[in-house]
Design a protein around this motif. Sequence first.
Motif, mmCIF file in Angstrom:
data_model
loop_
_atom_site.group_PDB
_atom_site.id
_atom_site.type_symbol
_atom_site.label_atom_id
_atom_site.label_comp_id
_atom_site.label_asym_id
_atom_site.label_seq_id
_atom_site.Cartn_x
_atom_site.Cartn_y
_atom_site.Cartn_z
ATOM 1 N N TYR A 1 0.824 -1.216 0.000
ATOM 2 C CA TYR A 1 0.000 0.000 0.000
ATOM 3 C C TYR A 1 0.858 1.267 0.000
ATOM 4 C CZ TYR A 1 -3.694 3.213 1.568
ATOM 5 O OH TYR A 1 -4.593 4.244 1.675
ATOM 6 N N LYS A 2 2.011 1.206 0.658
ATOM 7 C CA LYS A 2 2.870 2.375 0.763
ATOM 8 C C LYS A 2 3.338 2.832 -0.606
ATOM 9 C CE LYS A 2 6.935 4.102 3.247
ATOM 10 N NZ LYS A 2 8.051 3.734 4.169
ATOM 11 N N GLY A 3 2.992 4.057 -0.943
ATOM 12 C CA GLY A 3 3.371 4.611 -2.233
ATOM 13 C C GLY A 3 2.412 4.253 -3.355
ATOM 14 N N ASN A 4 1.414 3.400 -3.038
ATOM 15 C CA ASN A 4 0.423 2.994 -4.038
ATOM 16 C C ASN A 4 -0.985 3.136 -3.477
ATOM 17 O OD1 ASN A 4 2.162 1.739 -6.298
ATOM 18 N ND2 ASN A 4 2.934 0.738 -4.451
ATOM 19 N N GLU A 5 -1.205 4.262 -2.775
ATOM 20 C CA GLU A 5 -2.463 4.463 -2.066
ATOM 21 C C GLU A 5 -3.687 4.452 -2.976
ATOM 22 O OE1 GLU A 5 0.252 6.163 -1.661
ATOM 23 O OE2 GLU A 5 0.820 5.946 0.448
ATOM 24 N N SER A 6 -3.521 4.791 -4.239
ATOM 25 C CA SER A 6 -4.671 4.844 -5.148
ATOM 26 C C SER A 6 -4.849 3.553 -5.945
ATOM 27 C CB SER A 6 -4.513 6.015 -6.126
ATOM 28 O OG SER A 6 -3.341 5.865 -6.908
ATOM 29 N N ALA A 7 -4.019 2.554 -5.671
ATOM 30 C CA ALA A 7 -4.102 1.296 -6.416
ATOM 31 C C ALA A 7 -5.361 0.528 -6.034
ATOM 32 C CB ALA A 7 -2.870 0.439 -6.141
#
Length: 207
Positions: A187-193
Amino acid sequence: MIGQLRGTLVAKQPPELLIDVNGIGYEVQMPMTCFYEVPDVGETVTVITHFVVREDAQLLYGFNTFAERTLFRQLIKAQGVGPKLALTIMSGMTATQFVRAVTHDDVTSLVKLPGVGRKTAERLVVEMRDRLSKWGTDTPATDAAPIDFGGDNPTIQASSTREDALSALLGLGYKPAQAEKAVNAAYKGNESAPSEELIRAALRSMT
């Protein structure tokens, strides 16, 4: 025996689908490697199924190809492997990757999967080698449409996708601490994934 379902995809909650077939809603559990290919909610979906009847439940497991279902059926014939563990194994690696691990005696890759200890992995290699000797691929049951992960509120979506990913890993048998650590890292750095992408990344980090 229910061997195939074709209907409208009503809901997606990894690793489970709800499919409306002529007004009847079928709950279908899928390996995450198959779940990634499912079209968006509201679209028509076709899944190849395996029906399990127990004293306390009737369960449907779904797959995109007949080959994937065949692998699932071969897995649950193996000693100590039930439907839940088979689902977990096929979520941690694709059918082709599993077959490759078995044919190359790759016990190391198998023991990284939750619920698969070294003895189980070694037994799988021995028991599955002959069963998978004629392994092949087949055509998907459906041409999965591109998944639309759009939404009007990205903040709410980001929060729910993380929870969906964590729920999916717990449902697949991963321990809470292990699942949360993997999801947080993905999730870290890919919050909109989308949740499927987070689950894929989390599973990849553990295998």
